[in-house]
Design an enzyme around this catalytic site. Structure first.
Site, PDB file in Angstrom:
ATOM      1  N   GLY A 138       0.800  -1.209   0.000  1.00  8.73           N
ATOM      2  CA  GLY A 138       0.000   0.000   0.000  1.00  8.73           C
ATOM      3  C   GLY A 138       0.837   1.264   0.000  1.00  8.73           C
ATOM      4  N   CYS A 139       0.372   2.268   0.747  1.00 10.55           N
ATOM      5  CA  CYS A 139       1.031   3.571   0.750  1.00 10.55           C
ATOM      6  C   CYS A 139       2.468   3.511   1.257  1.00 10.55           C
ATOM      7  CB  CYS A 139       0.240   4.559   1.591  1.00 10.55           C
ATOM      8  SG  CYS A 139      -1.418   4.919   0.969  1.00 10.55           S
ATOM      9  N   VAL A 140       2.783   2.517   2.059  1.00  6.80           N
ATOM     10  CA  VAL A 140       4.138   2.420   2.612  1.00  6.80           C
ATOM     11  C   VAL A 140       5.160   1.984   1.568  1.00  6.80           C
ATOM     12  CG1 VAL A 140       4.215  -0.008   3.347  1.00  6.80           C
ATOM     13  CG2 VAL A 140       5.327   1.733   4.747  1.00  6.80           C
ATOM     14  N   PHE A 342       3.381   5.125   5.534  1.00  2.00           N
ATOM     15  CA  PHE A 342       2.568   4.230   6.346  1.00  2.00           C
ATOM     16  C   PHE A 342       1.634   3.443   5.433  1.00  2.00           C
ATOM     17  CE2 PHE A 342       3.480   8.229   8.408  1.00  2.00           C
ATOM     18  CZ  PHE A 342       4.197   7.808   9.518  1.00  2.00           C
TER      19      PHE A 342
END
Length: 359
Positions: A138-140, A342
């Protein structure tokens, strides 16, 4: 040590004003007056002014099922990833056949062959290039991708790594989901790709390049018991967002200890860091980072500018912030920087940078 030689974001189409996007999708997500009022409020408070989308806003009414969106991800996404990779390689002055390792990441679509495999022929990469596709970070993943290619280059100091992040977040919009989480996601996330060229310490590009940062070290963190805070609920309709309001509090509670630990291992403190590259996850996420670390507004100004201009690009977001940072005033030679992002888990990735200069 590894060295970030270039970073190149690639965005689809023109920038669409947030108000225009809201107007186009409101009948799909909030057909009644009460729901529309909430949607408009959520979008106004997102910190986003414009976003780039894979399709024109009006086209999302006829988006199709999971199969249709998967086809769009593969076709439109591969084109966008190719553009980002080409621009990053050109900026680095490195030919495609010099690339030894490709790490590709996305959390908004799947394909087999994966997009990195499709890029081999398009870009002219060698047939023996090492490839590592990733889904689920994901965003991490932008920060984690930098960390993992760094790990590879420590063991292969003469090699070239290409990190490619691709996210077509708009293709995941759920038109039958009236939840606040879906409303937040529909106003926060943008579409885009980003690529970074990173080389090992022994590569000749280290001595001929300008001011890209060195990657010194990284730290990964998975917060226990947070599986239901952020991620996807994958079903027949595709990717349904899981987004809990607990997320900013988790960042605020946990980040400082991880940052302190990574910095202390290298004889540093928070006050020594001159450059902060913070994932533009949303206003509350940026606020949580500021609070956790006691940062001034100036430290996260670039992250807020990225959020306003393109939205949260998921894995590509932190690379967009890094590119904007590299385009700005040059940090003090030898000064440390820090990258944060994150993702689902909830997970965090911290990457310690050092700007070129005296070691």
């Amino acid at each position: 040590m590894s060295h970030v030689i270039s970073v190149a974001p690639a965005l689809p189409g023109p920038p669409w004003p947030q108000e225009q996007i809201t107007g186009a999708i409101a009948p799909l997500l909030a057909p009644d007056a009460t729901g529309r009022a909430l949607l408009e409020k959520v979008h106004r408070n997102s910190g986003v002014t414009t976003r780039h989308l894979a399709l024109e806003p009006a086209d999302y009414a006829d988006l199709g099922d999971f199969g249709a969106t998967s086809t769009l991800f593969r076709t439109l996404g591969t084109d966008l990833a190719e553009r980002a990779a080409r621009e990053a390689l050109e900026a680095a002055g490195i030919a495609a056949d010099e690339v030894d390792h490709v790490l590709f990441t996305s959390v908004t679509g799947v394909s087999a062959p994966s997009v990195d495999a499709l890029l081999v022929g398009r870009l002219g990469l060698r047939s023996d290039v090492r490839r590592l596709p990733s889904f689920g970070l994901g965003c991490v993943a932008g920060a984690a991708g930098l960390a993992r290619v760094h790990d590879y280059l420590v063991g292969h100091p003469g090699d070239v790594a290409l990190l490619v992040c691709l996210e077509l977040c708009s293709l995941t919009v759920q038109r039958d989901d009236r939840s606040r989480a879906n409303m937040v996601a529909s106003g926060l996330f943008g579409d885009g790709a980003a690529a970074a060229v990173v080389v090992g310490d022994a590569h000749p590009a280290v001595t001929r390049t300008g001011r890209g940062p060195e990657v010194v070290a990284s730290r990964s963190r998975l917060y226990p018991g947070t599986e239901d805070v952020l991620g996807w609920d994958v079903g027949a309709a595709g990717f349904r967002i899981v987004l809990s309001p607990r997320l900013p509090a988790l960042v605020e509670e946990g980040l400082a200890a991880d940052a302190d630990a990574l910095l202390a291992a290298h004889g540093l403190k928070t006050g020594d860091v001159t450059t902060w590259v913070v994932h533009a996850g949303g206003p509350r996420i940026i606020d949580a980072v500021q609070t956790a670390l006691g940062l001034p507004d100036e430290a996260v100004r670039t992250s807020r500018a990225s959020l306003a201009a393109v939205g949260n690009l998921s894995s590509a977001s932190v690379l967009d912030v890094l590119r904007r940072t590299m385009d700005g005033p040059e940090p003090e030679p030898g000064s440390p920087g820090m990258v944060f992002a994150f993702g689902p888990g909830v997970s965090a990735e911290l990457v310690l940078l050092r700007w070129p200069g005296t070691r």
